[in-house]
Scaffold this motif. Structure first.
Motif, short mmCIF file in Angstrom:
data_model
loop_
_atom_site.label_atom_id
_atom_site.label_comp_id
_atom_site.label_asym_id
_atom_site.label_seq_id
_atom_site.Cartn_x
_atom_site.Cartn_y
_atom_site.Cartn_z
N ARG A 23 -1.35 -44.93 53.27
CA ARG A 23 -1.28 -45.20 51.82
C ARG A 23 -0.82 -46.63 51.54
O ARG A 23 -1.35 -47.29 50.65
N VAL A 24 0.17 -47.11 52.30
CA VAL A 24 0.65 -48.48 52.11
C VAL A 24 -0.47 -49.47 52.44
O VAL A 24 -0.72 -50.42 51.70
N ALA A 25 -1.16 -49.24 53.55
CA ALA A 25 -2.26 -50.13 53.94
C ALA A 25 -3.34 -50.15 52.86
O ALA A 25 -3.84 -51.21 52.48
N LYS A 26 -3.70 -48.98 52.35
CA LYS A 26 -4.74 -48.89 51.32
C LYS A 26 -4.30 -49.63 50.05
O LYS A 26 -5.11 -50.34 49.42
N LEU A 27 -3.05 -49.47 49.66
CA LEU A 27 -2.54 -50.19 48.49
C LEU A 27 -2.67 -51.70 48.68
O LEU A 27 -3.14 -52.40 47.80
N CYS A 28 -2.23 -52.17 49.83
CA CYS A 28 -2.25 -53.61 50.11
C CYS A 28 -3.67 -54.15 50.14
O CYS A 28 -3.92 -55.27 49.70
N GLU A 29 -4.60 -53.36 50.65
CA GLU A 29 -6.01 -53.78 50.68
C GLU A 29 -6.54 -54.04 49.28
O GLU A 29 -7.45 -54.84 49.09
N GLY A 30 -5.99 -53.36 48.29
CA GLY A 30 -6.41 -53.57 46.91
C GLY A 30 -5.85 -54.83 46.28
O GLY A 30 -6.26 -55.21 45.19
N TYR A 31 -4.93 -55.50 46.97
CA TYR A 31 -4.28 -56.68 46.41
C TYR A 31 -4.50 -57.95 47.21
O TYR A 31 -4.30 -59.05 46.69
N GLY A 32 -4.84 -57.84 48.50
CA GLY A 32 -4.96 -59.04 49.30
C GLY A 32 -5.81 -58.85 50.54
O GLY A 32 -6.51 -57.84 50.68
N LEU A 33 -5.73 -59.79 51.43
CA LEU A 33 -6.52 -59.80 52.65
C LEU A 33 -5.64 -59.43 53.84
O LEU A 33 -4.59 -60.04 54.05
N ARG A 51 3.30 -54.47 39.70
CA ARG A 51 2.54 -53.23 39.89
C ARG A 51 2.50 -52.83 41.36
O ARG A 51 2.72 -51.67 41.72
N LEU A 52 2.22 -53.80 42.23
CA LEU A 52 2.18 -53.53 43.67
C LEU A 52 3.53 -53.03 44.17
O LEU A 52 3.60 -52.03 44.89
N LEU A 53 4.59 -53.70 43.77
CA LEU A 53 5.94 -53.29 44.21
C LEU A 53 6.27 -51.88 43.75
O LEU A 53 6.83 -51.09 44.51
N ALA A 54 5.93 -51.56 42.53
CA ALA A 54 6.21 -50.22 42.00
C ALA A 54 5.42 -49.16 42.77
O ALA A 54 5.96 -48.10 43.11
N ARG A 55 4.17 -49.46 43.05
CA ARG A 55 3.34 -48.49 43.77
C ARG A 55 3.83 -48.30 45.21
O ARG A 55 3.87 -47.18 45.71
N ILE A 56 4.20 -49.40 45.86
CA ILE A 56 4.72 -49.28 47.22
C ILE A 56 6.05 -48.53 47.22
O ILE A 56 6.28 -47.66 48.06
N ASP A 57 6.91 -48.86 46.27
CA ASP A 57 8.23 -48.21 46.22
C ASP A 57 8.10 -46.70 46.04
O ASP A 57 8.90 -45.93 46.58
N SER A 58 7.08 -46.27 45.30
CA SER A 58 6.90 -44.83 45.10
C SER A 58 6.21 -44.17 46.29
O SER A 58 6.13 -42.95 46.35
N THR A 59 5.74 -44.96 47.24
CA THR A 59 5.03 -44.44 48.41
C THR A 59 5.91 -44.37 49.65
O THR A 59 5.83 -43.41 50.41
N ILE A 60 6.75 -45.37 49.86
CA ILE A 60 7.50 -45.45 51.11
C ILE A 60 8.74 -44.56 51.10
O ILE A 60 9.19 -44.10 50.04
N ASP A 61 9.27 -44.33 52.27
CA ASP A 61 10.57 -43.68 52.44
C ASP A 61 11.57 -44.81 52.62
O ASP A 61 11.58 -45.49 53.66
N THR A 62 12.40 -45.06 51.63
CA THR A 62 13.31 -46.21 51.66
C THR A 62 14.39 -46.10 52.73
O THR A 62 15.07 -47.08 53.01
N GLU A 63 14.52 -44.94 53.33
CA GLU A 63 15.48 -44.76 54.42
C GLU A 63 14.84 -45.05 55.79
O GLU A 63 15.55 -45.19 56.78
N ARG A 64 13.52 -45.12 55.86
CA ARG A 64 12.83 -45.26 57.15
C ARG A 64 11.87 -46.45 57.23
O ARG A 64 11.58 -46.93 58.32
N ASP A 65 11.34 -46.88 56.10
CA ASP A 65 10.29 -47.89 56.09
C ASP A 65 10.82 -49.23 55.59
O ASP A 65 11.84 -49.29 54.90
N SER A 66 10.11 -50.30 55.94
CA SER A 66 10.53 -51.65 55.57
C SER A 66 9.33 -52.44 55.05
O SER A 66 8.28 -52.47 55.69
N ILE A 67 9.52 -53.07 53.91
CA ILE A 67 8.51 -53.95 53.33
C ILE A 67 9.17 -55.31 53.14
O ILE A 67 10.29 -55.40 52.64
N ARG A 68 8.48 -56.37 53.52
CA ARG A 68 8.97 -57.73 53.29
C ARG A 68 7.88 -58.51 52.58
O ARG A 68 6.73 -58.46 52.98
#
Length: 97
Positions: A23-33, A51-68
């Motif tokens: 899901r994270v990969a698919k979201l990112c594909e909609g915004y960049g390369l 919008r991207l940050l909100a969608r990723i935040d609702s997708t990830i597990d904030t206790e296990r995943d990392s986005i930079r």
């Protein structure tokens, strides 16, 4: 518009984690390369980034995943050096389908 580098590390030790990764990969594909497996180069304005940050935040597990997300200097994506099979990709040219 701002140049961004987004990287992620999603815990895939469970079936739920593997689903989040897709899901994270698919979201990112909609915004960049995608330039590497978990690395995206993105050109976005403030609203798109929010919008991207909100969608990723609702997708990830904030206790296990990392986005930079790194904000690069203006036109920073145009000044990239590559080695090996990596190629510089255009982010601001017209897209032809």
């Amino acid at each position: 518009m701002m140049d961004l580098l987004l990287t992620y590390d999603v815990d895939t030790t469970s079936p739920e984690g593997a689903k989040r990764l897709r899901r994270v990969a698919k979201l990112c594909e909609g915004y960049g390369l995608r330039v590497q497996k978990s690395v995206f180069e993105i050109v976005a304005d403030d609203a798109e980034l929010l919008r991207l940050l909100a969608r990723i935040d609702s997708t990830i597990d904030t206790e296990r995943d990392s986005i930079r997300i790194y904000r690069l200097p203006h036109n920073g994506l145009a000044d990239v050096q590559t080695l090996g099979i990596a190629r510089v990709q255009s982010h601001r040219d017209d897209l032809v389908l």
